[in-house]
Design a protein around this motif. Structure first.
Motif, short mmCIF file in Angstrom:
data_model
loop_
_atom_site.label_atom_id
_atom_site.label_comp_id
_atom_site.label_asym_id
_atom_site.label_seq_id
_atom_site.Cartn_x
_atom_site.Cartn_y
_atom_site.Cartn_z
N PHE A 1 -51.29 32.57 20.29
CA PHE A 1 -52.13 31.37 20.28
C PHE A 1 -53.59 31.74 20.48
CE2 PHE A 1 -53.20 27.03 20.83
CZ PHE A 1 -54.00 26.91 21.95
N PRO B 1 -46.45 35.29 16.60
CA PRO B 1 -47.80 34.70 16.63
C PRO B 1 -48.34 34.61 18.05
CG PRO B 1 -46.31 33.40 15.25
CD PRO B 1 -45.47 34.38 16.00
N THR C 1 -52.18 16.43 21.04
CA THR C 1 -52.29 17.77 21.63
C THR C 1 -51.04 18.20 22.40
OG1 THR C 1 -53.26 16.84 23.64
CG2 THR C 1 -54.79 17.49 21.91
N ALA C 2 -50.12 17.29 22.59
CA ALA C 2 -48.92 17.63 23.37
C ALA C 2 -47.68 17.29 22.57
CB ALA C 2 -48.92 16.87 24.68
N SER C 3 -47.56 17.94 21.42
CA SER C 3 -46.44 17.67 20.52
C SER C 3 -45.57 18.89 20.38
CB SER C 3 -46.97 17.25 19.15
OG SER C 3 -45.91 17.19 18.21
N TYR C 4 -44.26 18.68 20.41
CA TYR C 4 -43.33 19.78 20.17
C TYR C 4 -43.28 20.17 18.71
CZ TYR C 4 -41.34 18.97 24.83
OH TYR C 4 -41.15 18.84 26.17
N GLU C 5 -43.64 19.25 17.85
CA GLU C 5 -43.49 19.50 16.42
C GLU C 5 -44.80 19.93 15.82
OE1 GLU C 5 -39.70 16.71 15.24
OE2 GLU C 5 -41.47 16.83 13.95
N GLN C 6 -44.90 21.19 15.52
CA GLN C 6 -46.06 21.70 14.82
C GLN C 6 -45.60 22.34 13.51
OE1 GLN C 6 -48.24 24.58 17.15
NE2 GLN C 6 -46.42 25.67 17.83
N GLN D 1 -57.73 23.74 24.01
CA GLN D 1 -57.03 24.81 24.72
C GLN D 1 -57.42 26.12 24.06
OE1 GLN D 1 -52.69 24.07 25.00
NE2 GLN D 1 -53.15 22.12 24.05
N PHE E 1 -46.56 24.81 10.35
CA PHE E 1 -47.40 25.95 10.04
C PHE E 1 -47.75 26.02 8.55
CE2 PHE E 1 -47.77 28.65 13.77
CZ PHE E 1 -46.81 28.11 14.62
N TYR F 1 -53.29 30.64 15.21
CA TYR F 1 -52.53 31.75 15.78
C TYR F 1 -52.86 33.02 15.02
CZ TYR F 1 -49.42 28.33 18.06
OH TYR F 1 -48.91 27.31 18.84
#
Lengths: 113, 111
Positions: A45, A43, A97-102, A56, A104, A35
């Motif tokens: 993307f 931020p 690739t499809a996770s709500y939890e990222q 993506q 930073f 980001y």
């Protein structure tokens, strides 16, 4: 358990130069997203890497490119730097690739003069 | 392109006061997340809401997702100086993908 790490912390470059930023994901994570956060903004993307491929991409020019290594770490490269590229560059890692939890990292502050 | 707006942009309050910050969009999101970011650090995820009308509580913080999944609010009860920071909301266009961030609300809680 190390979290997301980024290097360097700060960087000063001149217009037209090229820069490489590095990110190591949180242990157990295999996906890295990058980001750009301009001063006073949220931020934005840039792109996401999974299985060493760009999966993506946000609305950023081709001057922004990346790479993911077999150990899941990642690099962000920016060519032909512009003054407007000055920002905090954040790396986020997640599992899949499809996770709500990222999670930073602390970011790399890039200043272009 | 989906856009998120946040209000207010800045908020300065005294310790012990209550506050609410808002996150709005004209678009529907699969989920909405709230983050807090402190100077020199990356955003830290506070909560994810995925169901329209959902309310989640995290100690003194209450998060609500609008029924139409286009907006969200964050309410802080009895704010403390440690709550100071930039509060960001983020929505995903598809499940867990392409997160769009709002510009943030910068909160300052004075002792």
């Amino acid at each position: 358990d190390a979290g997301v790490t980024q290097s360097p912390t700060h960087l000063i470059k001149t217009r037209g130069q090229q820069v490489t930023l590095r990110c190591s994901p949180k242990s157990g994570h295999d996906t890295v997203s990058w980001y750009q956060q301009a001063l006073g903004q949220g931020p934005q993307f840039i792109f996401q890497y999974y299985e060493e491929e760009e999966r993506q991409r946000g609305n950023f020019p081709d001057r922004f490119s990346g790479h993911q290594f077999p150990n899941y770490s990642s690099e962000l490269n920016v060519n032909a730097l512009l003054l407007g590229d000055s920002a905090l560059y954040l790396c986020a890692s997640s599992f899949g690739t499809a996770s709500y939890e990222q999670y930073f990292g602390p970011g790399t502050r890039l200043t272009v003069t | 392109t989906q856009l998120l707006e946040q209000s207010p942009q800045f908020l300065s309050i005294q310790e012990g006061e209550n506050l609410t910050v808002y996150c709005n969009s004209s678009s529907v999101f699969s989920s909405l997340q709230w983050y807090r970011q402190e100077p020199g650090e990356g955003p830290v995820l506070l909560v994810t809401v995925v169901t329209g009308g959902e309310v989640k509580k995290l100690k003194r913080l209450t998060f609500q997702f609008g029924d139409a999944r286009k907006d969200s609010s964050l309410h802080i009860t009895a704010a403390q100086p440690g709550d100071t920071g930039l509060y960001l909301c983020a929505g995903d266009e598809r499940y867990g993908q392409n997160f769009v961030f709002g510009p943030g609300t910068r909160l300052s809680v004075l002792p």
